[in-house]
Motif scaffolding. Structure first.
Motif, PDB file in Angstrom:
ATOM      1  N   VAL A 163     -10.643  -4.059  -4.046  1.00 46.56           N
ATOM      2  CA  VAL A 163     -10.787  -2.622  -3.813  1.00 46.56           C
ATOM      3  C   VAL A 163      -9.824  -2.164  -2.725  1.00 46.56           C
ATOM      4  CG1 VAL A 163     -12.357  -0.805  -3.016  1.00 46.56           C
ATOM      5  CG2 VAL A 163     -13.165  -2.523  -4.639  1.00 46.56           C
ATOM      6  N   THR A 164      -9.656  -2.972  -1.699  1.00 47.35           N
ATOM      7  CA  THR A 164      -8.689  -2.652  -0.638  1.00 47.35           C
ATOM      8  C   THR A 164      -7.281  -2.557  -1.227  1.00 47.35           C
ATOM      9  OG1 THR A 164     -10.048  -3.773   1.015  1.00 47.35           O
ATOM     10  CG2 THR A 164      -7.757  -3.402   1.576  1.00 47.35           C
ATOM     11  N   GLN A 165      -6.944  -3.465  -2.117  1.00 47.20           N
ATOM     12  CA  GLN A 165      -5.628  -3.423  -2.777  1.00 47.20           C
ATOM     13  C   GLN A 165      -5.490  -2.186  -3.654  1.00 47.20           C
ATOM     14  OE1 GLN A 165      -4.577  -7.173  -4.746  1.00 47.20           O
ATOM     15  NE2 GLN A 165      -5.907  -8.268  -3.317  1.00 47.20           N
ATOM     16  N   LEU A 166      -6.556  -1.821  -4.353  1.00 47.90           N
ATOM     17  CA  LEU A 166      -6.515  -0.641  -5.218  1.00 47.90           C
ATOM     18  C   LEU A 166      -6.339   0.636  -4.405  1.00 47.90           C
ATOM     19  CD1 LEU A 166      -9.355  -1.653  -7.676  1.00 47.90           C
ATOM     20  CD2 LEU A 166      -6.947  -1.373  -8.287  1.00 47.90           C
ATOM     21  N   LEU A 167      -7.001   0.724  -3.266  1.00 49.60           N
ATOM     22  CA  LEU A 167      -6.815   1.869  -2.388  1.00 49.60           C
ATOM     23  C   LEU A 167      -5.348   2.003  -1.985  1.00 49.60           C
ATOM     24  CD1 LEU A 167      -9.979   1.471  -0.136  1.00 49.60           C
ATOM     25  CD2 LEU A 167      -9.409   3.541  -1.417  1.00 49.60           C
ATOM     26  N   ALA A 168      -4.732   0.883  -1.621  1.00 54.53           N
ATOM     27  CA  ALA A 168      -3.330   0.902  -1.192  1.00 54.53           C
ATOM     28  C   ALA A 168      -2.409   1.273  -2.345  1.00 54.53           C
ATOM     29  CB  ALA A 168      -2.946  -0.461  -0.618  1.00 54.53           C
ATOM     30  N   LYS A 169      -2.718   0.789  -3.531  1.00 56.88           N
ATOM     31  CA  LYS A 169      -1.871   1.059  -4.698  1.00 56.88           C
ATOM     32  C   LYS A 169      -2.018   2.508  -5.164  1.00 56.88           C
ATOM     33  CE  LYS A 169      -0.739  -0.840  -9.280  1.00 56.88           C
ATOM     34  NZ  LYS A 169       0.686  -1.039  -8.964  1.00 56.88           N
ATOM     35  N   ALA A 170      -3.236   3.008  -5.128  1.00 56.54           N
ATOM     36  CA  ALA A 170      -3.481   4.376  -5.609  1.00 56.54           C
ATOM     37  C   ALA A 170      -2.976   5.424  -4.634  1.00 56.54           C
ATOM     38  CB  ALA A 170      -4.976   4.566  -5.848  1.00 56.54           C
ATOM     39  N   LYS A 171      -3.082   5.140  -3.346  1.00 57.89           N
ATOM     40  CA  LYS A 171      -2.729   6.094  -2.291  1.00 57.89           C
ATOM     41  C   LYS A 171      -3.431   7.429  -2.556  1.00 57.89           C
ATOM     42  CE  LYS A 171       1.526   3.971  -0.690  1.00 57.89           C
ATOM     43  NZ  LYS A 171       1.416   2.684  -1.432  1.00 57.89           N
TER      44      LYS A 171
END
Length: 245
Positions: A163-171
């Motif tokens: 989820v942390t990675q998805l937050l960074a990818k989605a911005k």
């Protein structure tokens, strides 16, 4: 520090009313808790909208199980969107995959057109998809406003890194809304990304039913029939989230 919105899934009238009373910011109205949520009744939504003054998003899911739907099921989902929209739904929660586990762009476009300008959440069908990164991009392209996700795992505890990675990818292209066994202690970890805007948490509490009679010979499913409890909202859990949001 900006406030983070708290959404709670609710499966019955008592839980919905208690959530609003306890200061939940938005409700996700569903039916059938054991299946993870299905489309609620129009009567439930209309009554609830007359009782609460917070946004109510409705689940659009015609059955439990997988997220691959027939053409006729998609037509039912479209009609549910139209009917529940007329009953006052503030937004919709749905998601369709194809038989290979990819986001079904054509089916989702079909349903999304029926929602008009109302906001849409792609639910945890996302977690059931074959490639989360690819699914993220497709859902953004489809114009959804948010994705509800536990990072492709059974719970947010297990999927927190993803989820942390998805937050960074989605911005800022789409809201990533963590959910699925969410705990208050998850929030500071995710807030540290600077990208967390919304959190999904049930804050549920099993409450004793007023029913006084149980037929010991009756069961409506493979699980024992339990008249003894139903789910409401735990104010302690709600307050725990409020202190970190």
């Amino acid at each position: 520090m900006s406030k983070i919105l708290l959404e709670a899934p609710v499966f019955n009238l008592q839980g919905a009313l208690e959530a609003a009373e306890q200061g939940i910011d938005r409700l996700e109205l569903c039916a059938n808790f054991p299946e993870g949520g299905e489309t609620p009744s129009a009567g439930m939504l209309r009554f609830l909208k007359s009782e609460v003054d917070i946004p109510v998003f409705v689940m659009i899911r015609p059955r439990g199980g997988d997220f691959v739907y027939s053409q006729k099921e998609l037509l039912v989902m479209k009609q549910d969107i139209q009917i529940l929209g007329e009953m006052g739904a503030d937004g919709f929660v749905f998601g369709v995959l194809d038989e290979k586990g990819n986001v079904d762009q054509k089916a989702n476009e079909f349903l999304k057109r029926a929602t008009g300008a109302k906001p849409c959440t792609f639910h945890r069908a996302f977690d059931a998809s074959a490639d989360l990164s690819d699914s993220l991009e497709k859902i953004i392209d489809l114009g959804f406003d948010r994705i509800l996700t536990s990072g492709g795992k059974n719970s947010l505890t297990e999927g927190l890194d993803m989820v942390t990675q998805l937050l960074a990818k989605a911005k800022d292209r789409i809201i990533i809304m963590p959910g699925g066994g969410t705990k208050a202690e998850h929030v500071p970890i995710l807030r540290a990304t600077g990208l967390l805007k919304e959190v999904h948490a049930s804050c549920k509490l099993a409450k004793v039913s007023e029913n006084q009679f149980i037929n010991p010979d009756l069961s409506f499913s493979s699980a024992p029939l339990d008249y003894s409890k139903h789910f409401g909202i735990d104010p302690v859990l709600v307050q725990g989230f409020k202190t970190v949001l």
